[in-house]
Write an enzyme that holds these catalytic residues in place. Structure first.
Site, PDB file in Angstrom:
ATOM      1  N   GLU A  11       5.188  -1.695  11.623  1.00  0.00           N
ATOM      2  CA  GLU A  11       5.315  -3.113  11.251  1.00  0.00           C
ATOM      3  C   GLU A  11       5.653  -3.927  12.489  1.00  0.00           C
ATOM      4  O   GLU A  11       6.463  -3.501  13.316  1.00  0.00           O
ATOM      5  CB  GLU A  11       6.419  -3.254  10.192  1.00  0.00           C
ATOM      6  CG  GLU A  11       6.543  -4.655   9.625  1.00  0.00           C
ATOM      7  CD  GLU A  11       7.576  -4.758   8.496  1.00  0.00           C
ATOM      8  OE1 GLU A  11       7.600  -3.868   7.618  1.00  0.00           O
ATOM      9  OE2 GLU A  11       8.363  -5.707   8.518  1.00  0.00           O
ATOM     10  N   ASP A  38       6.873  -7.777  13.321  1.00  0.00           N
ATOM     11  CA  ASP A  38       7.406  -8.945  12.600  1.00  0.00           C
ATOM     12  C   ASP A  38       7.704 -10.149  13.463  1.00  0.00           C
ATOM     13  O   ASP A  38       8.365 -10.017  14.487  1.00  0.00           O
ATOM     14  CB  ASP A  38       8.788  -8.617  11.991  1.00  0.00           C
ATOM     15  CG  ASP A  38       8.749  -7.552  10.942  1.00  0.00           C
ATOM     16  OD1 ASP A  38       7.836  -7.601  10.121  1.00  0.00           O
ATOM     17  OD2 ASP A  38       9.645  -6.685  10.962  1.00  0.00           O
ATOM     18  N   GLU A  42       9.871 -13.443  12.388  1.00  0.00           N
ATOM     19  CA  GLU A  42      10.618 -14.085  11.305  1.00  0.00           C
ATOM     20  C   GLU A  42      11.253 -15.351  11.857  1.00  0.00           C
ATOM     21  O   GLU A  42      11.980 -15.301  12.850  1.00  0.00           O
ATOM     22  CB  GLU A  42      11.696 -13.147  10.760  1.00  0.00           C
ATOM     23  CG  GLU A  42      11.088 -12.006   9.962  1.00  0.00           C
ATOM     24  CD  GLU A  42      12.121 -11.027   9.442  1.00  0.00           C
ATOM     25  OE1 GLU A  42      12.070 -10.694   8.254  1.00  0.00           O
ATOM     26  OE2 GLU A  42      12.980 -10.606  10.229  1.00  0.00           O
ATOM     27  N   GLN A  70      13.071 -14.289  15.127  1.00  0.00           N
ATOM     28  CA  GLN A  70      13.438 -12.881  15.255  1.00  0.00           C
ATOM     29  C   GLN A  70      12.163 -12.057  15.266  1.00  0.00           C
ATOM     30  O   GLN A  70      11.275 -12.270  14.439  1.00  0.00           O
ATOM     31  CB  GLN A  70      14.323 -12.469  14.081  1.00  0.00           C
ATOM     32  CG  GLN A  70      14.572 -10.974  14.039  1.00  0.00           C
ATOM     33  CD  GLN A  70      15.731 -10.607  13.129  1.00  0.00           C
ATOM     34  OE1 GLN A  70      16.867 -11.030  13.328  1.00  0.00           O
ATOM     35  NE2 GLN A  70      15.454  -9.811  12.110  1.00  0.00           N
ATOM     36  N   THR A  71      12.076 -11.113  16.206  1.00  0.00           N
ATOM     37  CA  THR A  71      10.948 -10.177  16.191  1.00  0.00           C
ATOM     38  C   THR A  71      11.506  -8.777  15.984  1.00  0.00           C
ATOM     39  O   THR A  71      12.641  -8.487  16.361  1.00  0.00           O
ATOM     40  CB  THR A  71      10.135 -10.216  17.504  1.00  0.00           C
ATOM     41  OG1 THR A  71      11.015  -9.974  18.608  1.00  0.00           O
ATOM     42  CG2 THR A  71       9.439 -11.551  17.682  1.00  0.00           C
ATOM     43  N   ASN A  72      10.694  -7.942  15.371  1.00  0.00           N
ATOM     44  CA  ASN A  72      11.095  -6.556  15.180  1.00  0.00           C
ATOM     45  C   ASN A  72       9.844  -5.691  15.236  1.00  0.00           C
ATOM     46  O   ASN A  72       8.733  -6.177  14.971  1.00  0.00           O
ATOM     47  CB  ASN A  72      11.818  -6.379  13.842  1.00  0.00           C
ATOM     48  CG  ASN A  72      12.630  -5.086  13.764  1.00  0.00           C
ATOM     49  OD1 ASN A  72      12.710  -4.311  14.724  1.00  0.00           O
ATOM     50  ND2 ASN A  72      13.222  -4.833  12.607  1.00  0.00           N
ATOM     51  N   ARG A  96      14.747  -2.742  15.906  1.00  0.00           N
ATOM     52  CA  ARG A  96      14.447  -3.195  17.272  1.00  0.00           C
ATOM     53  C   ARG A  96      14.423  -4.720  17.310  1.00  0.00           C
ATOM     54  O   ARG A  96      13.514  -5.329  17.872  1.00  0.00           O
ATOM     55  CB  ARG A  96      13.097  -2.642  17.728  1.00  0.00           C
ATOM     56  CG  ARG A  96      13.045  -1.116  17.832  1.00  0.00           C
ATOM     57  CD  ARG A  96      11.785  -0.661  18.546  1.00  0.00           C
ATOM     58  NE  ARG A  96      11.801   0.779  18.744  1.00  0.00           N
ATOM     59  CZ  ARG A  96      11.267   1.662  17.890  1.00  0.00           C
ATOM     60  NH1 ARG A  96      10.652   1.249  16.795  1.00  0.00           N
ATOM     61  NH2 ARG A  96      11.341   2.959  18.144  1.00  0.00           N
ATOM     62  N   TRP A 140      21.835 -13.396   5.056  1.00  0.00           N
ATOM     63  CA  TRP A 140      21.906 -12.843   6.408  1.00  0.00           C
ATOM     64  C   TRP A 140      21.336 -13.751   7.507  1.00  0.00           C
ATOM     65  O   TRP A 140      21.713 -13.621   8.667  1.00  0.00           O
ATOM     66  CB  TRP A 140      21.177 -11.494   6.495  1.00  0.00           C
ATOM     67  CG  TRP A 140      19.690 -11.563   6.199  1.00  0.00           C
ATOM     68  CD1 TRP A 140      19.115 -11.434   4.973  1.00  0.00           C
ATOM     69  CD2 TRP A 140      18.627 -11.787   7.122  1.00  0.00           C
ATOM     70  NE1 TRP A 140      17.751 -11.569   5.081  1.00  0.00           N
ATOM     71  CE2 TRP A 140      17.421 -11.782   6.388  1.00  0.00           C
ATOM     72  CE3 TRP A 140      18.573 -11.996   8.516  1.00  0.00           C
ATOM     73  CZ2 TRP A 140      16.172 -11.987   6.982  1.00  0.00           C
ATOM     74  CZ3 TRP A 140      17.311 -12.192   9.107  1.00  0.00           C
ATOM     75  CH2 TRP A 140      16.141 -12.187   8.335  1.00  0.00           C
ATOM     76  N   GLY A 161      24.190 -15.320  10.671  1.00  0.00           N
ATOM     77  CA  GLY A 161      24.591 -14.077  10.010  1.00  0.00           C
ATOM     78  C   GLY A 161      25.013 -14.258   8.559  1.00  0.00           C
ATOM     79  O   GLY A 161      25.772 -13.462   8.024  1.00  0.00           O
ATOM     80  N   ARG A 201      26.000  -1.394  18.468  1.00  0.00           N
ATOM     81  CA  ARG A 201      25.035  -0.761  17.564  1.00  0.00           C
ATOM     82  C   ARG A 201      24.429   0.488  18.169  1.00  0.00           C
ATOM     83  O   ARG A 201      24.116   1.440  17.458  1.00  0.00           O
ATOM     84  CB  ARG A 201      23.888  -1.743  17.269  1.00  0.00           C
ATOM     85  CG  ARG A 201      24.005  -2.470  15.951  1.00  0.00           C
ATOM     86  CD  ARG A 201      22.843  -3.437  15.833  1.00  0.00           C
ATOM     87  NE  ARG A 201      21.713  -2.925  15.065  1.00  0.00           N
ATOM     88  CZ  ARG A 201      20.493  -3.453  15.128  1.00  0.00           C
ATOM     89  NH1 ARG A 201      20.238  -4.472  15.932  1.00  0.00           N
ATOM     90  NH2 ARG A 201      19.529  -2.964  14.391  1.00  0.00           N
TER      91      ARG A 201
END
Ligand SMILES: *[C@@H]1O[C@H](CO)[C@@H](O)[C@H](O)[C@H]1NC(C)=O
Length: 292
Positions: free
Chosen positions: A108, A110, A112, A125-127, A136, A202, A206, A280
């Site tokens: 995937e 992403d 967002e 946001q990218t993932n 990621r 979220w 956050g 994390r």
């Protein structure tokens, strides 16, 4: 030599590929939303206009909405012009992504777009999920108001790298480092998806900022849908054909202008990078190591 054909739908596409006995079958720019996409969530919240060449997505207290490509693609470039929810968009998320839709080994990519309070910057946001593993996330604050006008958001995906672009600015690059044991999406086709939904648990700061339903409905606009890639199912040799334009020398690495723009984005606009999140990831993920 690359050859390009314009196709109106998968049926004609397949027919022409067989007819031309060509190894190079490339989808061209679709004229309308419905030629390449269908509504997957809440028909009543998606409205076409400009003879179907543009759409409006709506989010209200009853529902968000979404759409997806009719077929999946192996490699290529997907881009759209999007005008995001204006004003107080905190808690709204507009997503544009590629997804293999396979549960355990999902790939995937992403984008967002996380809304914000009036006057506060939108966050992108990218993932990247490769072979079922994501986590990621990177976040970039946009350097313009993405609700004031349409901007082009694209994902280039070839055998060499994946690049997320905002207009002509690369904001993220994920290289194919399979040779070093780092997973890279290249075994499965991906569909193109988009949704507008509420994620105030979220998204904004956050989850601290809640959606203000008194400002609903929220609208996002899309146009100039452009998918160029190998439709799957399709000719078996399309995805591996090195003469597809997106595999060409100019697309195997950033050029010097792109590299400069990418550095500028990284230095000035990145607000979160999982690669630097020691709490994390006490052990730096291998794809983050310098020089990769
Ligand atoms: C919203 O604006 C705040 C304040 O400028 C900023 O910290 C945050 O990163 C922005 N984006 C989101 C999604 O919260």
């Amino acid at each position: 030599m690359a050859m390009f054909y314009q196709f109106r739908n998968a049926g004609v596409f397949f027919f022409l590929c067989v007819l031309l006995l060509s190894g190079v079958c490339v989808l061209g720019r679709p004229a309308t939303f419905l030629q390449d996409f269908h509504v997957t969530w809440s028909d009543s919240h998606i409205r076409q206009f400009d003879q179907g060449r543009a759409i409006q997505l709506r989010l209200d207290q009853s529902s968000g909405c979404g759409f997806a490509s009719k077929v999946k693609y192996m490699f290529g470039r997907v881009s759209m012009k999007i005008k995001l929810v204006p004003g107080d968009s905190a808690g709204t998320v507009t997503a544009f992504y590629l997804n293999s839709d396979t549960n355990y080994v999902r790939d995937e990519l992403d984008f967002e777009f996380l809304g914000n309070r009036t006057g506060q910057p939108y966050t992108v946001q990218t993932n990247i999920y490769a072979h079922g593993k994501g986590d990621r996330e990177q976040r970039v604050n946009l350097w313009f108001d993405p609700a004031a006008d349409f901007h082009t958001y694209s994902i280039l995906w070839n055998h060499h790298h994946i690049v997320f672009y905002v207009d002509d600015f690369p904001i993220r690059v994920y290289k194919n480092n399979e040779a070093r044991g780092i997973p890279y999406p290249k075994m499965q086709a991906m569909g193109v998806y988009s949704t507008l939904w509420e994620a105030d648990n979220w998204a904004t700061r956050g989850g601290l900022e809640k959606i203000d339903w008194s400002k609903a409905p929220f609208y996002a606009y899309y146009k100039d849908f452009d998918i160029e890639g190998c439709a799957m199912p399709g000719p078996a040799n399309c995805a591996s054909n090195p003469s597809n334009w997106w595999e060409g020398a100019a697309y195997q690495a950033l050029n010097s202008i792109e590299a400069r723009r990418y550095r500028w984005v990284r230095v000035n606009h990145v607000i979160y990078d999982y690669c630097k999140d020691k709490s994390r990831f006490p052990v730096t993920p291998p794809e983050c190591l310098a020089g990769i």
